[in-house]
Design an enzyme around this catalytic site. Structure first.
Site, PDB file in Angstrom:
ATOM      1  N   GLU A 309       0.840  -1.204   0.000  1.00 54.08           N
ATOM      2  CA  GLU A 309       0.000   0.000   0.000  1.00 54.08           C
ATOM      3  C   GLU A 309       0.874   1.253   0.000  1.00 54.08           C
ATOM      4  OE1 GLU A 309      -3.314   2.106   2.969  1.00 54.08           O
ATOM      5  OE2 GLU A 309      -1.799   0.732   3.756  1.00 54.08           O
ATOM      6  N   LYS A 370     -10.000   2.320  -2.390  1.00 51.85           N
ATOM      7  CA  LYS A 370     -10.358   1.903  -1.037  1.00 51.85           C
ATOM      8  C   LYS A 370     -11.670   2.543  -0.604  1.00 51.85           C
ATOM      9  CE  LYS A 370      -8.386   1.730   3.647  1.00 51.85           C
ATOM     10  NZ  LYS A 370      -7.232   2.121   4.490  1.00 51.85           N
ATOM     11  N   CYS A 423      -5.307  -2.344   3.466  1.00 51.73           N
ATOM     12  CA  CYS A 423      -5.010  -2.075   4.872  1.00 51.73           C
ATOM     13  C   CYS A 423      -6.186  -2.393   5.787  1.00 51.73           C
ATOM     14  CB  CYS A 423      -4.548  -0.632   5.011  1.00 51.73           C
ATOM     15  SG  CYS A 423      -3.920  -0.213   6.662  1.00 51.73           S
TER      16      CYS A 423
END
Length: 550
Positions: A309, A370, A423
């Site tokens: 990430e 995300k 994440c």
């Protein structure tokens, strides 16, 4: 220990508060990386006895007034305060590592360290405090108290995972969920269901204590006194047996001619992670990735390279020089999946935390934005108000990141459909699959950057929760982390290969095959609530039986 626990209901004042705080803190010892599961027995047994200490159990339904209103209010207040101290101890001991993030750029964030290390645990403690109150509302003599505790704390944990975007970190069920055999239960009931079972099993020893003023029933004789432990032990034995059978029936199988290569660059954040160091950062990544790039030119094995990430301090999709350099090292059978910020200038500029797929020549093949962003880390809730107090998010992105709009499969050549998880998204049980109507993925791909938390418990806890998503969904997990823990995990949670926290390297290994969707994957919303209803129904039945005998 039992003699110590037997004194809890009679404690008052600061001794009661201190005991609650210490008991809650002991529960954090059951979390990664220590994984001392029996510590949760102390925490949950103490929780039951603390609620006992709020007053004698009621022998009538809670909606029937059995005493002065002030007395009832005092009981609930006592339960709430005990739950708050218990929860503060649990979260403070389990989340202390958050302080490391405030010291990465200490000149900007060190002043706010107490807010994250102490303020957040104190705020989160409201949830177990509410759980104690809910349990106390239906507190009855004998075994029914155990189910009241499981129902109350189980419901408050569900709320913690949902309200204000949710923070289901270190659910109580992780005491068992970080151990491979009992973790198999999440394939049936998910981590929320396992949390309720953990409360039942770990609080049961408190029922062995005899203290009639508090409504504790010990049974007749030694065997009767030990009955709760024997029953809990039998339940734990059945959970372990299920895990053993499930693992035996699902040996690891691998996809032919597919190799994974996960880069763990151990790239520091802070002053060195800037666009001025673009060339050095790219050179570092390409140097570590060179072995798989060279191998891809020599055979026809399909390979996927994963970078973590937020791998770049610049917008990769708008940097043709960087794309061309990366693309020149790729080949027809080697693809790159990497975390990268994305800028959308269609109208007002918006930045996204993305996972992008790149092919030979630097061609951008697919992109996922995300959806579940980290409050205060990637965006600032109530921004207009909080900025007046000097608060701002950690990421250096104007206005913070914008959330994506759809959870969909990510296309990576030579892989089955991919469920992307960036994440924080990997901690949300039942929320990792694409939106309804999309094809079922064949693999989970989690990229993360836990560099903010250094060599602390945080990255271990993060990995433990991500691994449970593989077991819940019956899918292999590919995890690429900047500083670790990077890993390849099979669909029942076996770690096939991994790189430790703080190491630099390239992890290479085969892709495990998925298995048939387990029960939780088929009904992710139904199964945890089925457990809750079963616990509530059992408690209600016990109450009716107890009331009838009176």
């Amino acid at each position: 220990m039992m003699r110590f626990l037997s004194r809890i209901p009679g404690l008052t004042g600061w001794r009661r508060h201190g005991l609650a705080f210490g008991a809650g803190a002991s529960g954090a010892l059951a979390m990664a990386p220590l994984d001392i599961a029996p510590a949760m027995i102390v925490a949950m047994s103490a929780a039951l006895l603390l609620i006992d200490g709020a007053g004698p159990p009621r022998s009538r339904p809670p909606f029937v007034q059995t005493g002065p209103a002030a007395s009832r209010k005092t009981e609930l207040k006592s339960a709430f305060v005990a739950g708050w101290w218990w929860g503060t101890g649990y979260f403070l001991a389990g989340l202390w590592w958050l302080g490391a993030a405030f010291l990465v750029e200490a000149d900007e964030f060190a002043w706010a360290l107490p807010l994250g290390v102490v303020g957040l645990p104190m705020a989160l403690a409201i949830f177990p405090a509410l759980g104690f109150v809910l349990a106390r509302l239906v507190w009855i003599p004998g075994l029914g108290r155990l189910f009241a505790l499981a129902a109350g704390l189980g419901l408050s944990e569900w709320l913690r995972g949902w309200i204000f975007t949710g923070f289901p970190w270190n659910l109580y069920g992780m005491a068992l969920g970080d151990h491979l055999l009992p973790a198999q239960m999440v394939s049936l009931v998910g981590i929320e269901g396992l949390t309720i079972l953990t409360i039942l099993l770990c609080a049961a020893p408190a029922l062995c204590l005899a203290s009639k003023p508090w409504g504790l029933q010990s049974g007749n004789g030694r065997l009767g006194a030990l009955a709760p432990i024997l029953v809990a032990g039998t339940g734990m034995g059945l959970i372990l047996l299920f895990g053993f059978v499930r693992l035996s029936l699902n040996p690891t199988r691998f996809v032919d001619k597919v190799e994974l290569a996960i880069l763990q660059p151990n790239q520091p954040q802070g002053p060195s992670f800037t666009i001025d160091n673009k060339s050095a950062i790219l050179a570092h990544y390409l140097s570590l990735s060179a072995p798989v790039m060279e191998a891809a030119r020599k055979d026809d094995v399909a390979r996927v390279l994963i970078w973590p990430e937020s791998a770049f301090p610049f917008i990769l999709s708008r940097d043709q020089e960087a794309l061309s350099l990366i693309g020149s090292r790729l080949s027809p059978n080697l693809w790159l999946a990497t975390g990268a910020a994305r800028l959308d200038t269609d109208g007002e500029p918006h930045y996204f935390n993305s996972l992008q797929v790149i092919g030979e020549g630097g061609l951008l093949l697919d992109n996922y934005d995300k959806i579940h962003l980290v409050p205060f880390g990637e965006y600032l809730p109530l921004e207009a108000m909080l900025r007046r107090f000097g608060l701002h998010h950690f990421v250096h992105v104007p206005g913070g990141f914008t959330a994506g709009t759809a959870r969909r499969p990510l296309f990576v050549p030579d892989l089955p459909a991919v469920a992307p998880l960036i994440c924080y998204e990997a901690i949300f049980s039942g929320a990792v699959m694409p939106d309804e109507g999309a094809e079922r993925p064949g693999v989970l791909l989690n990229v993360t950057d836990d560099v903010w938390f250094g060599q602390t418990a945080g990255p271990y806890q993060h990995f433990a929760q991500a691994r449970l998503r593989a077991i819940e969904e019956g899918l292999p997990l590919i995890r690429g982390a900047n500083t670790g823990i990077s890993a390849i995990v099979d669909p029942v949670g076996r770690v096939i290969a991994s790189l430790p926290l703080g190491a630099e390297g390239l992890l290479r290994g085969p892709l495990p095959e998925p298995i048939s969707p387990p029960l939780f994957a088929l009904y992710p919303r139904v199964m945890p609530w089925l457990v809750r209803l079963l616990v509530f129904g059992t408690g209600l039945w016990l109450f009716l039986v107890s009331h009838h005998r009176q």
